[in-house]
Design an enzyme around this catalytic site. Structure first.
Site, mmCIF file in Angstrom:
data_model
loop_
_atom_site.group_PDB
_atom_site.id
_atom_site.type_symbol
_atom_site.label_atom_id
_atom_site.label_comp_id
_atom_site.label_asym_id
_atom_site.label_seq_id
_atom_site.Cartn_x
_atom_site.Cartn_y
_atom_site.Cartn_z
ATOM 1 N N ASN A 143 74.685 -12.537 -3.856
ATOM 2 C CA ASN A 143 74.688 -12.695 -5.420
ATOM 3 C C ASN A 143 76.164 -13.205 -5.676
ATOM 4 O O ASN A 143 77.225 -12.590 -5.708
ATOM 5 C CB ASN A 143 74.518 -11.337 -6.031
ATOM 6 C CG ASN A 143 74.559 -11.278 -7.518
ATOM 7 O OD1 ASN A 143 75.161 -11.944 -8.305
ATOM 8 N ND2 ASN A 143 73.644 -10.365 -8.081
ATOM 9 N N HIS A 182 79.595 -13.054 -9.704
ATOM 10 C CA HIS A 182 80.931 -13.029 -10.234
ATOM 11 C C HIS A 182 81.926 -14.190 -9.878
ATOM 12 O O HIS A 182 83.031 -13.980 -10.276
ATOM 13 C CB HIS A 182 81.342 -11.700 -9.534
ATOM 14 C CG HIS A 182 80.608 -10.361 -10.350
ATOM 15 N ND1 HIS A 182 80.477 -10.575 -11.569
ATOM 16 C CD2 HIS A 182 79.930 -9.499 -9.848
ATOM 17 C CE1 HIS A 182 79.702 -9.315 -12.015
ATOM 18 N NE2 HIS A 182 79.124 -8.828 -10.976
ATOM 19 N N HIS A 241 71.949 -14.203 -11.578
ATOM 20 C CA HIS A 241 71.378 -13.374 -12.675
ATOM 21 C C HIS A 241 71.735 -14.232 -13.804
ATOM 22 O O HIS A 241 72.750 -14.372 -14.328
ATOM 23 C CB HIS A 241 71.657 -11.922 -12.779
ATOM 24 C CG HIS A 241 71.215 -11.260 -13.951
ATOM 25 N ND1 HIS A 241 71.443 -9.717 -13.873
ATOM 26 C CD2 HIS A 241 70.199 -11.414 -14.941
ATOM 27 C CE1 HIS A 241 70.769 -9.529 -14.729
ATOM 28 N NE2 HIS A 241 70.020 -10.288 -15.496
ATOM 29 N N ARG A 248 71.619 -14.057 -17.269
ATOM 30 C CA ARG A 248 71.573 -12.955 -18.436
ATOM 31 C C ARG A 248 71.285 -13.387 -19.844
ATOM 32 O O ARG A 248 71.639 -14.588 -19.923
ATOM 33 C CB ARG A 248 72.659 -12.245 -18.304
ATOM 34 C CG ARG A 248 73.142 -11.292 -17.184
ATOM 35 C CD ARG A 248 74.142 -10.345 -17.525
ATOM 36 N NE ARG A 248 74.040 -9.200 -18.381
ATOM 37 C CZ ARG A 248 73.774 -8.037 -17.903
ATOM 38 N NH1 ARG A 248 73.457 -7.599 -16.932
ATOM 39 N NH2 ARG A 248 73.344 -7.231 -19.025
ATOM 40 N N ARG A 276 76.731 -14.468 -19.652
ATOM 41 C CA ARG A 276 77.993 -13.781 -19.590
ATOM 42 C C ARG A 276 78.647 -14.356 -18.337
ATOM 43 O O ARG A 276 79.952 -14.605 -18.085
ATOM 44 C CB ARG A 276 78.225 -12.414 -19.701
ATOM 45 C CG ARG A 276 77.729 -11.504 -18.553
ATOM 46 C CD ARG A 276 77.877 -10.117 -18.600
ATOM 47 N NE ARG A 276 77.226 -9.524 -19.639
ATOM 48 C CZ ARG A 276 76.987 -8.106 -19.518
ATOM 49 N NH1 ARG A 276 77.530 -7.504 -18.512
ATOM 50 N NH2 ARG A 276 76.247 -7.720 -20.593
ATOM 51 N N GLU A 331 67.557 -13.655 -10.887
ATOM 52 C CA GLU A 331 67.218 -12.257 -11.545
ATOM 53 C C GLU A 331 67.062 -12.581 -12.904
ATOM 54 O O GLU A 331 67.829 -13.388 -13.481
ATOM 55 C CB GLU A 331 68.541 -11.229 -11.126
ATOM 56 C CG GLU A 331 68.593 -10.882 -9.969
ATOM 57 C CD GLU A 331 69.945 -9.927 -9.489
ATOM 58 O OE1 GLU A 331 70.654 -9.894 -10.624
ATOM 59 O OE2 GLU A 331 70.050 -9.710 -8.337
ATOM 60 N N THR A 343 73.343 -4.366 -14.187
ATOM 61 C CA THR A 343 72.004 -3.760 -14.504
ATOM 62 C C THR A 343 72.237 -2.102 -14.253
ATOM 63 O O THR A 343 72.346 -1.527 -13.188
ATOM 64 C CB THR A 343 71.242 -4.237 -13.586
ATOM 65 O OG1 THR A 343 71.475 -5.750 -13.485
ATOM 66 C CG2 THR A 343 69.688 -4.262 -13.754
ATOM 67 N N GLU A 395 62.410 -4.492 -5.289
ATOM 68 C CA GLU A 395 63.610 -4.444 -4.903
ATOM 69 C C GLU A 395 64.034 -2.897 -5.306
ATOM 70 O O GLU A 395 64.195 -2.680 -6.506
ATOM 71 C CB GLU A 395 64.596 -5.388 -5.352
ATOM 72 C CG GLU A 395 65.937 -5.285 -5.020
ATOM 73 C CD GLU A 395 66.897 -6.715 -5.397
ATOM 74 O OE1 GLU A 395 66.248 -7.742 -5.218
ATOM 75 O OE2 GLU A 395 68.086 -6.073 -5.443
ATOM 76 N N HIS A 398 72.240 -3.176 -5.040
ATOM 77 C CA HIS A 398 73.054 -2.694 -6.001
ATOM 78 C C HIS A 398 73.872 -1.846 -5.451
ATOM 79 O O HIS A 398 73.627 -0.621 -5.202
ATOM 80 C CB HIS A 398 72.381 -2.335 -7.374
ATOM 81 C CG HIS A 398 72.935 -2.301 -8.483
ATOM 82 N ND1 HIS A 398 74.147 -1.600 -8.871
ATOM 83 C CD2 HIS A 398 72.896 -3.300 -9.727
ATOM 84 C CE1 HIS A 398 74.422 -1.729 -10.224
ATOM 85 N NE2 HIS A 398 73.531 -2.924 -10.492
ATOM 86 N N GLY A 399 75.261 -2.137 -5.861
ATOM 87 C CA GLY A 399 76.479 -1.118 -5.110
ATOM 88 C C GLY A 399 76.534 -1.013 -3.728
ATOM 89 O O GLY A 399 77.306 -0.198 -3.258
HETATM 90 N N1 PXP Z 1 70.121 -6.638 -7.188
HETATM 91 C C1 PXP Z 1 69.943 -6.594 -8.537
HETATM 92 C C2 PXP Z 1 68.662 -6.787 -9.055
HETATM 93 C C3 PXP Z 1 70.945 -6.847 -9.604
HETATM 94 O O1 PXP Z 1 70.855 -6.572 -10.608
HETATM 95 C C4 PXP Z 1 72.557 -6.795 -8.763
HETATM 96 C C5 PXP Z 1 73.555 -6.871 -9.927
HETATM 97 O O2 PXP Z 1 73.566 -8.092 -10.323
HETATM 98 C C6 PXP Z 1 72.403 -6.673 -7.543
HETATM 99 C C7 PXP Z 1 71.310 -6.823 -6.660
HETATM 100 C C8 PXP Z 1 73.681 -6.794 -6.732
HETATM 101 O O3 PXP Z 1 74.321 -5.660 -6.876
HETATM 102 P P1 PXP Z 1 76.042 -5.520 -6.492
HETATM 103 O O4 PXP Z 1 76.778 -6.695 -7.445
HETATM 104 O O5 PXP Z 1 76.628 -4.166 -6.994
HETATM 105 O O6 PXP Z 1 76.048 -5.927 -5.299
#
Ligand code: PXP
Length: 235
Positions: free
Chosen positions: A6, A9, A42, A44, A48, A69, A100, A150, A189-190
């Site tokens: 992803n 950032h 993503h 959004r 952003r 996303e 998210t 997911e 995520h995380g």
């Molecule tokens: N999967 C989804 C659906 C997400 O919304 C995100 C965050 O944008 C991620 C994965 C990746 O999460 P992280 O940036 O915490 O690794």
């Protein structure tokens, strides 16, 4: 297991100064070079980080399949139908959230979502639903005909002490049930360099989507090294 990177950032950092650096296309080239499974972005509603032009430019230039996303809004659906990414992952979106928060409620809006995903699938786009590891959500995802779920690993990633195993069990059970119902399973995520090894203990996860920890590490070791390190941990 495969890695989806992803790169939101990279755009967050770029937008901090409003210029072009760091360039998300360069991040895309590095993903190509390292053969990652998907580039995840993503778009959004508040734009952003990733902007519309990033989505189009990445789709045009990257050899790596794009995973978009997106919130379940008509505006973003229109863009997805125009861009035709390899896959979309439907997520809940609240304007004020930092990232998210929580999975999408499928069970509470089955008919709406069934209609929403139909035109996307008719265009050949793989549809994934970002859900909490919860039985009702998994069952509803299968009922409406999603291709993937997911599983939201946020609660697992934030858990401390005994809670880690509790949250891990939820992911494991949800992944098993999803596969029994014919769904393919991704997770994310995380996840980071310390906790990602847990995902090997869950059978059948296809792909992990990881962003923040990779981009954070990239600040110190470079994106290529950060991705290569994560890849070696999960493949
Ligand atoms: N999967 C989804 C659906 C997400 O919304 C995100 C965050 O944008 C991620 C994965 C990746 O999460 P992280 O940036 O915490 O690794």
């Amino acid at each position: 297991m495969k890695l989806g990177v992803n790169i939101d950032h990279v755009a967050t950092l770029r937008n901090a100064r409003g210029g072009v650096e760091p360039n998300v296309l360069e991040a895309g080239f590095i993903c190509d070079k390292l053969n990652v499974a998907e580039i995840t972005i993503h778009l959004r509603e508040d734009r952003r980080h990733i902007k519309d032009e990033d989505v189009y430019a990445l789709k045009k230039q990257a050899k790596t399949p794009i995973n978009l996303e997106m919130a379940t809004t008509e505006e973003i659906q229109k863009i997805a139908l125009d861009v035709v990414p390899h896959s979309v992952c439907l997520v809940p979106e609240k304007r004020q959230e930092v990232t998210t928060e929580g999975g999408l409620d499928i069970a509470g809006q089955k008919e709406k979502l069934r209609k929403f995903i139909k035109p996307l699938q008719e265009k050949g786009i793989i549809v994934s639903l970002f859900i909490d590891p919860d039985e009702a959500q998994v069952r509803a995802s299968a009922e409406i005909g999603a291709d993937y779920v997911e599983l939201h690993t946020g609660s697992f990633s934030e858990a401390k002490g005994e809670e880690v195993e509790v949250e891990f069990e939820k992911l494991k059970n949800a992944a098993e049930l999803a596969q029994t119902l014919g769904l393919k399973v991704n997770a994310g995520h995380g996840l980071n360099y310390q906790n990602v090894h847990y995902m090997h203990k869950i059978k059948g996860i296809d792909e992990l989507n990881i962003g923040h920890s990779i981009i954070s590490r990239a600040v110190f070791v470079g994106l290529e090294t950060a991705i290569a390190e994560m890849k070696s941990l999960i493949e």
